[in-house]
Motif scaffolding. Structure first.
Motif, mmCIF file in Angstrom:
data_model
loop_
_atom_site.group_PDB
_atom_site.id
_atom_site.type_symbol
_atom_site.label_atom_id
_atom_site.label_comp_id
_atom_site.label_asym_id
_atom_site.label_seq_id
_atom_site.Cartn_x
_atom_site.Cartn_y
_atom_site.Cartn_z
ATOM 1 N N LEU A 68 0.828 -0.992 -0.188
ATOM 2 C CA LEU A 68 -0.013 0.002 0.022
ATOM 3 C C LEU A 68 0.813 1.290 0.142
ATOM 4 O O LEU A 68 0.274 2.541 -0.286
ATOM 5 C CB LEU A 68 -0.857 -0.010 1.311
ATOM 6 C CG LEU A 68 -2.108 -1.088 1.268
ATOM 7 C CD1 LEU A 68 -2.724 -1.119 2.496
ATOM 8 C CD2 LEU A 68 -2.794 -0.778 -0.091
ATOM 9 N N LEU A 69 2.076 1.187 0.113
ATOM 10 C CA LEU A 69 2.814 2.143 0.393
ATOM 11 C C LEU A 69 3.200 2.902 -1.018
ATOM 12 O O LEU A 69 3.227 2.088 -1.987
ATOM 13 C CB LEU A 69 4.580 1.913 0.850
ATOM 14 C CG LEU A 69 4.501 1.559 2.321
ATOM 15 C CD1 LEU A 69 5.982 0.967 2.636
ATOM 16 C CD2 LEU A 69 3.943 2.574 3.214
ATOM 17 N N LYS A 70 3.417 4.022 -1.230
ATOM 18 C CA LYS A 70 3.811 4.752 -2.395
ATOM 19 C C LYS A 70 5.117 4.326 -2.787
ATOM 20 O O LYS A 70 5.458 4.400 -3.924
ATOM 21 C CB LYS A 70 3.586 6.351 -2.091
ATOM 22 C CG LYS A 70 4.167 7.017 -3.404
ATOM 23 C CD LYS A 70 4.040 8.546 -3.142
ATOM 24 C CE LYS A 70 4.192 9.246 -4.503
ATOM 25 N NZ LYS A 70 4.356 10.682 -4.381
ATOM 26 N N ALA A 71 5.935 4.279 -1.852
ATOM 27 C CA ALA A 71 7.339 3.577 -2.169
ATOM 28 C C ALA A 71 7.317 2.364 -2.621
ATOM 29 O O ALA A 71 6.445 1.509 -2.150
ATOM 30 C CB ALA A 71 8.263 3.845 -0.911
ATOM 31 N N ASP A 72 8.474 1.933 -3.389
ATOM 32 C CA ASP A 72 8.515 0.635 -4.078
ATOM 33 C C ASP A 72 9.687 -0.040 -3.285
ATOM 34 O O ASP A 72 10.550 0.533 -3.050
ATOM 35 C CB ASP A 72 8.661 0.841 -5.567
ATOM 36 C CG ASP A 72 8.658 -0.644 -6.467
ATOM 37 O OD1 ASP A 72 8.001 -1.647 -5.638
ATOM 38 O OD2 ASP A 72 8.840 -0.747 -7.493
ATOM 39 N N VAL A 73 9.463 -1.379 -2.972
ATOM 40 C CA VAL A 73 10.352 -2.266 -2.493
ATOM 41 C C VAL A 73 10.914 -3.244 -3.421
ATOM 42 O O VAL A 73 10.152 -3.938 -3.904
ATOM 43 C CB VAL A 73 10.084 -2.961 -1.055
ATOM 44 C CG1 VAL A 73 11.286 -3.710 -0.497
ATOM 45 C CG2 VAL A 73 9.650 -1.574 -0.072
#
Length: 304
Positions: free
Chosen positions: A126-131
């Motif tokens: 759900l984060l805007k950041a990508d992992v």
């Protein structure tokens, strides 16, 4: 767009954790992209969720048994120096059972799911950041980057585990008809990939000294020679990754902030010591603090 990259480095990942703790908690940096290779893959999911305390507890308490269900070597400590020798019983047992590697790391797979819960995984998606984690596809002879946004829980846990599997000492994994191994075999410091994904500022934690130092113990047996040879190859891969990353950054007008280890932390990153890893975590935190106090507050530091 800002990216945090953490290179491979086994137990030295504790140093990277300390650096990341300072950057996230003290410097209050927000990252749009987290990319980890090998040990870095174990860190990035927790760091993206800002669960620094949890990952610190994990990294400063992990043992050989938490990683290996079949450990291929014995560790001897003499005068504060750790040396390894082949565990003939475990290696022969693995070979006779039809395994392709000297050791097995199924315990690490379990450790990952114990500490990255399905609830945490859903929060990551759900984060805007990508992992993103790095893996090496041995069958297709290529490096692959796996984003948390493209997979479900169990499959992404597999990719984290695969990224950390330092073959032939740890498990070789067959997935989708291909054989996969440690991401560091292809890309130790994936700066180029971060910039390709749009990063304009990259904080890269490199778990090696910036200037080449004598950091290998003499080979005492065939097994230690093999580990030294693999370490040499990974160092060369890391060096090339950094050179290419700098070249791409110059062309794309991106900024790279490098965080190298100030000293040689260990001569064998497959040996896990609670005392040393706790010290390395603090060392990483202190180093990042010192480095950022020295750099100008008016503009980001660019390291060439």
């Amino acid at each position: 767009m800002r990216a945090l990259i953490i290179s491979g480095g086994g137990s030295k990942g504790a140093f990277a954790g300390g650096v990341a703790q300072y950057l996230i908690e003290n410097k209050k940096l927000d990252y749009d992209l987290f990319i980890g290779t090998s040990t870095g893959s174990l860190l990035v999911s927790h760091l993206a969720l800002k669960k620094v305390k949890e990952v610190k507890e994990l990294y400063t308490s992990v043992t050989q048994k938490d990683v290996f269900n079949v450990c291929p070597f014995n560790i001897k400590r003499k005068n504060g120096i750790e040396t390894i020798s082949i565990n003939h019983f475990n290696v022969l047992r693995n070979i006779l059972s039809g395994r392709k590697t000297f050791g097995e790391s199924q315990n690490l797979r379990k450790l990952i799911t114990d500490h990255v819960t399905e609830e945490g995984f859903n929060a990551l998606k759900l984060l805007k950041a990508d992992v993103v984690v790095t893996v090496s596809n041995l069958s297709l002879n290529q490096v692959e980057y796996k984003s948390v946004k493209d997979f479900e829980y169990e499959e992404f846990m597999d990719w984290i585990w695969i990224s950390c599997n330092y073959t032939p000492f740890m498990s070789l994994v067959k997935k989708g008809g291909c054989e996969y191994a440690d991401g560091g075999l292809g890309s130790m410091v994936p700066i180029e990939e971060a910039i390709r994904r749009g990063a304009t500022v990259v904080d890269a934690v490199v778990l090696q000294t910036e200037v080449t130092q004598y950091n290998r113990m003499p080979s005492l047996n065939a097994f230690s020679l093999l580990t030294n040879m693999f370490a040499f190859m990974l160092d060369r891969i890391e060096y090339q990754n950094i050179r290419i990353g700098k070249f791409v950054a110059t062309n794309q007008k991106a900024i790279i902030n490098f965080y190298y280890t100030p000293t040689v932390l260990t001569t064998n990153s497959l040996v896990f010591s609670k005392e040393k890893m706790t010290a390395w975590w603090q060392s990483g935190f202190d180093f990042a603090k010192h480095k950022n106090q020295e750099s100008s507050p008016l503009k980001p530091e660019k390291t060439n």
